[in-house]
Design an enzyme around this catalytic site. Structure first.
Site, PDB file in Angstrom:
ATOM      1  N   GLU A  29     -14.891 -71.966  86.626  1.00 61.07           N
ATOM      2  CA  GLU A  29     -13.848 -73.012  86.649  1.00 61.07           C
ATOM      3  C   GLU A  29     -14.094 -73.914  87.845  1.00 61.07           C
ATOM      4  OE1 GLU A  29     -11.413 -75.525  85.863  1.00 61.07           O
ATOM      5  OE2 GLU A  29     -11.142 -73.833  84.454  1.00 61.07           O
TER       6      GLU A  29
ATOM      7  N   ASP B 205     -11.382 -79.588  77.246  1.00 61.83           N
ATOM      8  CA  ASP B 205     -10.827 -80.940  77.186  1.00 61.83           C
ATOM      9  C   ASP B 205     -11.334 -81.636  75.921  1.00 61.83           C
ATOM     10  OD1 ASP B 205     -10.124 -83.647  77.577  1.00 61.83           O
ATOM     11  OD2 ASP B 205     -10.257 -83.430  79.749  1.00 61.83           O
TER      12      ASP B 205
END
Length: 238
Positions: free
Chosen positions: A94, A144
């Site tokens: 991440e 996303d």
């Protein structure tokens, strides 16, 4: 006027070949607890990026299946997996600091031994630090969607990236994708069905009910309230 006249030629070439990022660093507000997590828990759970291949047996002090989660967000799914699948070891990647800090705290609170974290770009980690055929699963949940057409080139799931994943997943391993954007699900099918090393476990352009190993996240719940569907797409590495 030539605006590149004062820029070194090497820098110009670097700008030309710089790859398109699939993320934007919107770090948001980092709490004091999340900041302390990097000091208190990163030495145990963090993996520093060095550009050299890692030995997972050495990192976890055992031999076990290794599952990679890319873009774990606030970490609730990875924490759930590490808790409920103790026979597996988990690597999470991440780029957003607050989520990393939150997961560090959650792992430490439960003293979980089978999870480690990268705070770095996933493509660089995959290319340089993950050995070939070393992963039993790769999990990418709700990346996303870059839903505007002009931005869709930024989507993480692209042919080159999927080919790289196949290089790192062992034969018979699993690629598990999930999205709440139908257009992105269609894009995932287009890309993955075209990859000869992958086979959709639910038939061409097929999807599955949410598997038991994936919890319903807060992000997913929000999407469902907005009327979004959810697509879990499972591919086997041939």
């Amino acid at each position: 006027m030539n605006q590149t006249a004062d820029i070194p030629e090497a820098d110009i070439e670097d700008k030309k070949i710089r790859r398109i990022r699939s993320f934007v660093l919107r770090q948001g507000r980092v709490t004091l607890a999340q900041k302390r997590a990097f000091t208190d828990h990163w030495p145990r759970y963090g993996i520093e990026y060095s550009g050299e291949q890692k030995n997972f047996d050495a990192i976890f002090s055992r031999h076990a299946e290794v599952v990679l989660e890319i873009g774990f967000g606030n970490g609730e799914q990875m924490h759930f997996a590490a808790t409920n699948e103790p026979v597996r070891d988990f690597i999470g990647i991440e780029v957003h600091g607050p989520g990393v800090g939150r997961l560090l705290n959650a792992l430490a609170d439960d003293n979980l031994p089978n999870a480690r974290i990268y705070h770095h770009d996933a493509v660089e980690v995959l290319k340089n630090e993950i050995p070939d055929a070393s992963l039993s699963q790769v999990r990418i949940y709700f990346p996303d969607p870059w839903h505007k057409k002009r931005h869709q080139k930024r989507r993480l799931i692209q042919p080159d990236f999927v080919q790289l994943l196949c290089q790192k997943i062992k034969s018979g391993g699993l690629l598990h994708l999930a999205t709440d954007w139908e257009n992105y699900a269609e894009h995932m099918w287009d890309v993955c069905d075209a990859e000869p090393q992958l086979e959709n476990l639910n038939g061409k352009r097929g999807f599955a009910a949410r598997p038991s190993w994936r919890r319903q996240t807060h992000f997913e719940t929000r999407g469902l309230k907005l009327g979004h569907g959810v697509w879990d797409i499972l591919y086997s590495r041939r």
